[in-house]
Design a protein around this motif. Structure first.
Motif, PDB file in Angstrom:
ATOM      1  N   TRP A  80       0.829  -1.204   0.000  1.00 12.22           N
ATOM      2  CA  TRP A  80       0.000   0.000   0.000  1.00 12.22           C
ATOM      3  C   TRP A  80       0.865   1.257   0.000  1.00 12.22           C
ATOM      4  N   PHE A  81       1.974   1.219   0.728  1.00 14.57           N
ATOM      5  CA  PHE A  81       2.858   2.386   0.818  1.00 14.57           C
ATOM      6  C   PHE A  81       3.627   2.633  -0.472  1.00 14.57           C
ATOM      7  N   ARG A  82       3.707   1.639  -1.318  1.00 14.61           N
ATOM      8  CA  ARG A  82       4.417   1.789  -2.588  1.00 14.61           C
ATOM      9  C   ARG A  82       3.549   2.434  -3.662  1.00 14.61           C
ATOM     10  N   ASN A  83       2.271   2.553  -3.411  1.00 10.69           N
ATOM     11  CA  ASN A  83       1.355   3.169  -4.351  1.00 10.69           C
ATOM     12  C   ASN A  83       1.549   4.691  -4.295  1.00 10.69           C
ATOM     13  N   PRO A  84       1.928   5.319  -5.417  1.00 15.58           N
ATOM     14  CA  PRO A  84       2.172   6.767  -5.406  1.00 15.58           C
ATOM     15  C   PRO A  84       0.968   7.591  -4.932  1.00 15.58           C
ATOM     16  N   ALA A  85      -0.239   7.123  -5.194  1.00 16.09           N
ATOM     17  CA  ALA A  85      -1.437   7.856  -4.779  1.00 16.09           C
ATOM     18  C   ALA A  85      -1.554   7.914  -3.257  1.00 16.09           C
ATOM     19  N   ILE A  86      -1.000   6.939  -2.574  1.00 13.80           N
ATOM     20  CA  ILE A  86      -1.011   6.915  -1.110  1.00 13.80           C
ATOM     21  C   ILE A  86       0.256   7.573  -0.574  1.00 13.80           C
ATOM     22  N   THR A 142       2.961  10.511   6.042  1.00 13.18           N
ATOM     23  CA  THR A 142       4.282  10.878   6.550  1.00 13.18           C
ATOM     24  C   THR A 142       5.147   9.658   6.823  1.00 13.18           C
ATOM     25  N   HIS A 143       4.544   8.574   7.281  1.00  9.23           N
ATOM     26  CA  HIS A 143       5.308   7.347   7.551  1.00  9.23           C
ATOM     27  C   HIS A 143       5.325   6.510   6.276  1.00  9.23           C
ATOM     28  N   ARG A 144       6.527   6.200   5.792  1.00  3.60           N
ATOM     29  CA  ARG A 144       6.655   5.475   4.529  1.00  3.60           C
ATOM     30  C   ARG A 144       7.669   4.349   4.660  1.00  3.60           C
ATOM     31  N   PRO A 145       7.272   3.213   5.206  1.00  3.64           N
ATOM     32  CA  PRO A 145       8.238   2.113   5.315  1.00  3.64           C
ATOM     33  C   PRO A 145       8.622   1.578   3.939  1.00  3.64           C
ATOM     34  N   ASN A 146       9.876   1.171   3.810  1.00  9.10           N
ATOM     35  CA  ASN A 146      10.367   0.621   2.548  1.00  9.10           C
ATOM     36  C   ASN A 146      10.591  -0.882   2.617  1.00  9.10           C
ATOM     37  N   THR A 147      10.630  -1.432   3.829  1.00 12.03           N
ATOM     38  CA  THR A 147      10.830  -2.867   4.007  1.00 12.03           C
ATOM     39  C   THR A 147       9.832  -3.389   5.032  1.00 12.03           C
ATOM     40  N   ILE A 148       9.645  -4.684   5.030  1.00 12.59           N
ATOM     41  CA  ILE A 148       8.755  -5.282   6.038  1.00 12.59           C
ATOM     42  C   ILE A 148       9.322  -5.049   7.434  1.00 12.59           C
ATOM     43  N   ALA A 149      10.646  -5.095   7.578  1.00 12.26           N
ATOM     44  CA  ALA A 149      11.263  -4.840   8.884  1.00 12.26           C
ATOM     45  C   ALA A 149      10.927  -3.427   9.376  1.00 12.26           C
ATOM     46  N   GLU A 150      10.983  -2.434   8.485  1.00 11.26           N
ATOM     47  CA  GLU A 150      10.625  -1.067   8.865  1.00 11.26           C
ATOM     48  C   GLU A 150       9.144  -0.972   9.223  1.00 11.26           C
ATOM     49  N   ALA A 151       8.302  -1.638   8.460  1.00  9.22           N
ATOM     50  CA  ALA A 151       6.858  -1.632   8.742  1.00  9.22           C
ATOM     51  C   ALA A 151       6.586  -2.272  10.100  1.00  9.22           C
ATOM     52  N   ARG A 152       7.223  -3.385  10.381  1.00  7.30           N
ATOM     53  CA  ARG A 152       7.010  -4.065  11.669  1.00  7.30           C
ATOM     54  C   ARG A 152       7.521  -3.225  12.832  1.00  7.30           C
ATOM     55  N   ALA A 153       8.653  -2.558  12.653  1.00  3.69           N
ATOM     56  CA  ALA A 153       9.184  -1.703  13.716  1.00  3.69           C
ATOM     57  C   ALA A 153       8.207  -0.559  14.021  1.00  3.69           C
ATOM     58  N   TYR A 154       7.649   0.036  12.975  1.00  4.87           N
ATOM     59  CA  TYR A 154       6.671   1.111  13.148  1.00  4.87           C
ATOM     60  C   TYR A 154       5.430   0.586  13.875  1.00  4.87           C
ATOM     61  N   VAL A 155       4.915  -0.539  13.412  1.00  5.51           N
ATOM     62  CA  VAL A 155       3.710  -1.114  14.014  1.00  5.51           C
ATOM     63  C   VAL A 155       3.974  -1.473  15.476  1.00  5.51           C
ATOM     64  N   THR A 156       5.103  -2.089  15.764  1.00  7.23           N
ATOM     65  CA  THR A 156       5.436  -2.455  17.140  1.00  7.23           C
ATOM     66  C   THR A 156       5.459  -1.220  18.025  1.00  7.23           C
ATOM     67  N   ALA A 157       6.082  -0.151  17.555  1.00  9.75           N
ATOM     68  CA  ALA A 157       6.139   1.091  18.336  1.00  9.75           C
ATOM     69  C   ALA A 157       4.737   1.639  18.585  1.00  9.75           C
ATOM     70  N   LYS A 158       3.878   1.612  17.560  1.00  7.14           N
ATOM     71  CA  LYS A 158       2.511   2.122  17.723  1.00  7.14           C
ATOM     72  C   LYS A 158       1.703   1.248  18.686  1.00  7.14           C
ATOM     73  N   LEU A 159       1.897  -0.060  18.612  1.00  5.84           N
ATOM     74  CA  LEU A 159       1.152  -0.955  19.503  1.00  5.84           C
ATOM     75  C   LEU A 159       1.584  -0.793  20.956  1.00  5.84           C
ATOM     76  N   LEU A 160       2.820  -0.391  21.180  1.00  5.19           N
ATOM     77  CA  LEU A 160       3.327  -0.159  22.536  1.00  5.19           C
ATOM     78  C   LEU A 160       2.990   1.232  23.061  1.00  5.19           C
ATOM     79  N   ASP A 161       2.570   2.120  22.182  1.00 11.04           N
ATOM     80  CA  ASP A 161       2.241   3.496  22.541  1.00 11.04           C
ATOM     81  C   ASP A 161       0.850   3.531  23.173  1.00 11.04           C
ATOM     82  N   HIS A 162       0.777   3.900  24.448  1.00 14.48           N
ATOM     83  CA  HIS A 162      -0.515   3.918  25.152  1.00 14.48           C
ATOM     84  C   HIS A 162      -1.447   5.017  24.640  1.00 14.48           C
ATOM     85  N   GLY A 163      -0.919   5.946  23.874  1.00 16.07           N
ATOM     86  CA  GLY A 163      -1.736   7.003  23.296  1.00 16.07           C
ATOM     87  C   GLY A 163      -2.136   6.717  21.860  1.00 16.07           C
ATOM     88  N   CYS A 164      -2.070   5.452  21.453  1.00 18.16           N
ATOM     89  CA  CYS A 164      -2.418   5.088  20.085  1.00 18.16           C
ATOM     90  C   CYS A 164      -3.367   3.897  20.074  1.00 18.16           C
TER      91      CYS A 164
END
Length: 155
Positions: free
Chosen positions: A25-31, A36-58
């Motif tokens: 989905w992030f590779r689609n130019p329309a998106i 602002t967050h644009r992961p380029n690898t699955i590892a980057e996507a997972r790191a972002y998701v993990t951080a958001k899941l640990l964030d009590h304000g998210c």
């Protein structure tokens, strides 16, 4: 917890959702141009998701159309205060079907009923006309400033 209006549902986003489909989905130019967050690898996507899941304000959700995962909805904020809602209908085949306003409405129901939000806001790029229309259809007021459109809704 699953939130649904009978057509669209929000389900908790998990680390397993940070997969090739999500990354695609992030590779689609329309998106890509509107986020602002644009992961380029699955590892980057997972790191972002993990951080958001640990964030009590998210609160992070997958958007489903029937059984198909088609996007994400995220609420960032503080319980009983203002929450920022972000939406991505990532699956190209799902766009233009009214999924955005339905998902936004469900996200607002969660924000106001569960999180006791006083206000829900969204920042929208001026060029993202579809997003602006989706928020308006979901009952948001829209104002513009030099940087972006700001949408807001109160209970």
């Amino acid at each position: 917890m699953i939130l649904t209006d009978g057509k669209v549902s929000l389900r908790p986003f998990t680390e397993r959702h940070a997969d090739r489909r999500y990354l695609g989905w992030f590779r689609n130019p329309a998106i890509r141009r509107f986020i602002t967050h644009r992961p380029n690898t699955i590892a980057e996507a997972r790191a972002y998701v993990t951080a958001k899941l640990l964030d009590h304000g998210c609160r992070f959700f997958s958007i489903y159309l029937g059984k198909k995962r088609v996007g994400t909805l995220k609420l960032d904020g503080e319980v009983g205060r203002t929450w920022w809602l972000g939406l991505m209908v990532g699956e190209p085949s799902a766009r233009g079907q009214g999924i955005g306003p339905r998902a936004i409405w469900l996200g607002c129901c969660y924000a106001f009923d569960v999180l006791k939000a006083e206000k829900v806001l969204a920042g929208i790029d001026h060029a993202n006309k579809a997003s602006g229309r989706a928020f308006q259809k979901a009952g948001f007021n829209i104002a513009t400033d030099p940087d972006r459109m700001v949408a807001w809704k109160v209970p």
